[in-house]
Write a protein that holds these residues in place. Structure first.
Motif, PDB file in Angstrom:
ATOM      1  N   UNK A  25      -6.484  -5.825  11.370  1.00  0.00           N
ATOM      2  CA  UNK A  25      -5.826  -6.606  10.324  1.00  0.00           C
ATOM      3  C   UNK A  25      -4.490  -7.105  10.833  1.00  0.00           C
ATOM      4  N   UNK A  26      -4.052  -8.214  10.291  1.00  0.00           N
ATOM      5  CA  UNK A  26      -2.723  -8.689  10.686  1.00  0.00           C
ATOM      6  C   UNK A  26      -1.648  -7.800  10.069  1.00  0.00           C
ATOM      7  N   UNK A  27      -0.509  -7.716  10.727  1.00  0.00           N
ATOM      8  CA  UNK A  27       0.613  -6.950  10.188  1.00  0.00           C
ATOM      9  C   UNK A  27       1.303  -7.717   9.068  1.00  0.00           C
ATOM     10  N   UNK A  28       1.186  -9.039   9.126  1.00  0.00           N
ATOM     11  CA  UNK A  28       1.775  -9.879   8.095  1.00  0.00           C
ATOM     12  C   UNK A  28       0.995 -11.177   7.978  1.00  0.00           C
ATOM     13  N   UNK A  76      -5.351  -7.468   2.943  1.00  0.00           N
ATOM     14  CA  UNK A  76      -6.112  -6.547   2.095  1.00  0.00           C
ATOM     15  C   UNK A  76      -7.501  -7.129   1.851  1.00  0.00           C
ATOM     16  N   UNK A  77      -8.454  -6.257   1.576  1.00  0.00           N
ATOM     17  CA  UNK A  77      -9.779  -6.735   1.176  1.00  0.00           C
ATOM     18  C   UNK A  77      -9.802  -6.881  -0.343  1.00  0.00           C
ATOM     19  N   UNK A  78     -10.778  -7.576  -0.840  1.00  0.00           N
ATOM     20  CA  UNK A  78     -10.902  -7.726  -2.290  1.00  0.00           C
ATOM     21  C   UNK A  78     -11.086  -6.365  -2.946  1.00  0.00           C
ATOM     22  N   UNK A  79     -11.903  -5.512  -2.342  1.00  0.00           N
ATOM     23  CA  UNK A  79     -12.125  -4.178  -2.905  1.00  0.00           C
ATOM     24  C   UNK A  79     -10.827  -3.384  -2.996  1.00  0.00           C
ATOM     25  N   UNK A  80      -9.992  -3.500  -1.966  1.00  0.00           N
ATOM     26  CA  UNK A  80      -8.706  -2.791  -1.982  1.00  0.00           C
ATOM     27  C   UNK A  80      -7.794  -3.318  -3.086  1.00  0.00           C
ATOM     28  N   UNK A  81      -7.797  -4.623  -3.283  1.00  0.00           N
ATOM     29  CA  UNK A  81      -6.966  -5.221  -4.335  1.00  0.00           C
ATOM     30  C   UNK A  81      -7.435  -4.769  -5.713  1.00  0.00           C
ATOM     31  N   UNK A  94       7.038 -14.594   5.388  1.00  0.00           N
ATOM     32  CA  UNK A  94       6.163 -13.549   5.928  1.00  0.00           C
ATOM     33  C   UNK A  94       5.926 -12.513   4.831  1.00  0.00           C
ATOM     34  N   UNK A  95       4.680 -12.072   4.714  1.00  0.00           N
ATOM     35  CA  UNK A  95       4.299 -11.140   3.655  1.00  0.00           C
ATOM     36  C   UNK A  95       3.607  -9.945   4.299  1.00  0.00           C
ATOM     37  N   UNK A  96       4.155  -8.742   4.077  1.00  0.00           N
ATOM     38  CA  UNK A  96       3.559  -7.515   4.595  1.00  0.00           C
ATOM     39  C   UNK A  96       3.075  -6.668   3.423  1.00  0.00           C
ATOM     40  N   UNK A  97       2.416  -5.561   3.731  1.00  0.00           N
ATOM     41  CA  UNK A  97       1.956  -4.661   2.663  1.00  0.00           C
ATOM     42  C   UNK A  97       3.122  -4.169   1.811  1.00  0.00           C
ATOM     43  N   UNK A  98       4.266  -3.943   2.438  1.00  0.00           N
ATOM     44  CA  UNK A  98       5.441  -3.472   1.703  1.00  0.00           C
ATOM     45  C   UNK A  98       6.007  -4.525   0.752  1.00  0.00           C
ATOM     46  N   UNK A  99       5.725  -5.793   1.037  1.00  0.00           N
ATOM     47  CA  UNK A  99       6.239  -6.884   0.198  1.00  0.00           C
ATOM     48  C   UNK A  99       5.365  -7.171  -1.016  1.00  0.00           C
ATOM     49  N   UNK A 100       4.158  -6.625  -1.012  1.00  0.00           N
ATOM     50  CA  UNK A 100       3.240  -6.872  -2.132  1.00  0.00           C
ATOM     51  C   UNK A 100       3.731  -6.183  -3.401  1.00  0.00           C
ATOM     52  N   UNK A 101       3.287  -6.662  -4.560  1.00  0.00           N
ATOM     53  CA  UNK A 101       3.676  -6.006  -5.819  1.00  0.00           C
ATOM     54  C   UNK A 101       3.252  -4.534  -5.819  1.00  0.00           C
ATOM     55  N   UNK A 102       4.003  -3.733  -6.536  1.00  0.00           N
ATOM     56  CA  UNK A 102       3.703  -2.300  -6.640  1.00  0.00           C
ATOM     57  C   UNK A 102       2.354  -2.101  -7.330  1.00  0.00           C
ATOM     58  N   UNK A 158      -2.498 -12.406   0.334  1.00  0.00           N
ATOM     59  CA  UNK A 158      -2.788 -11.204   1.118  1.00  0.00           C
ATOM     60  C   UNK A 158      -4.281 -11.096   1.400  1.00  0.00           C
ATOM     61  N   UNK A 159      -5.106 -11.392   0.417  1.00  0.00           N
ATOM     62  CA  UNK A 159      -6.555 -11.330   0.619  1.00  0.00           C
ATOM     63  C   UNK A 159      -7.010 -12.472   1.524  1.00  0.00           C
ATOM     64  N   UNK A 160      -6.532 -13.675   1.272  1.00  0.00           N
ATOM     65  CA  UNK A 160      -6.931 -14.825   2.086  1.00  0.00           C
ATOM     66  C   UNK A 160      -6.527 -14.662   3.544  1.00  0.00           C
ATOM     67  N   UNK A 161      -5.401 -13.990   3.785  1.00  0.00           N
ATOM     68  CA  UNK A 161      -4.922 -13.783   5.145  1.00  0.00           C
ATOM     69  C   UNK A 161      -5.487 -12.548   5.819  1.00  0.00           C
ATOM     70  N   UNK A 162      -6.225 -11.724   5.077  1.00  0.00           N
ATOM     71  CA  UNK A 162      -6.832 -10.536   5.665  1.00  0.00           C
ATOM     72  C   UNK A 162      -5.969  -9.293   5.627  1.00  0.00           C
TER      73      UNK A 162
END
Length: 99
Positions: free
Chosen positions: A8-11, A50-55, A19-27, A44-48
């Motif tokens: 997966x990409x880091x951002x 997170x997966x849809x299931x994870x979201x 740039x959007x990372x996992x830490x930048x996503x909503x809580x 985040x999903x479109x860029x890979x």
């Protein structure tokens, strides 16, 4: 589906070009979904990131709800996510399909 889900990409590029990372996503406890937060999750999903299931699990969303966010972004960009404009953009899109 991709065989190796570990790569997966880091951002990714966020909806505003940042740039959007996992830490930048909503809580995960987010209850109030403003346009920017919805757009960040879709990016985040479109860029890979997170997966849809994870979201769906992380934010306790239904597949239909998330899919509606994706459709709105695809059709009208971030403006399509505005609750007050959903019907307007839906009507506009349906009219375009007729012609």
């Amino acid at each position: 589906m991709i065989e190796n889900q570990k790569i997966r990409p880091a951002q990714v590029i966020g909806p505003l070009g940042e740039a959007l990372t996992l830490d930048d996503l909503p809580a995960p406890s987010t209850k109030r979904w403003v346009v920017r937060r919805k757009a960040e999750v879709v990016a985040a999903v479109n860029g890979g990131l997170l997966t849809i299931d994870e979201v769906l699990e992380r934010y306790t969303l239904t597949l239909e709800e998330f899919a509606s966010w994706q459709r709105a972004v695809d059709r009208s960009g971030m403006q399509g996510l505005r609750v007050t404009r959903i019907q307007h953009y839906r009507d506009l899109y349906e009219r375009q399909l007729k012609y």
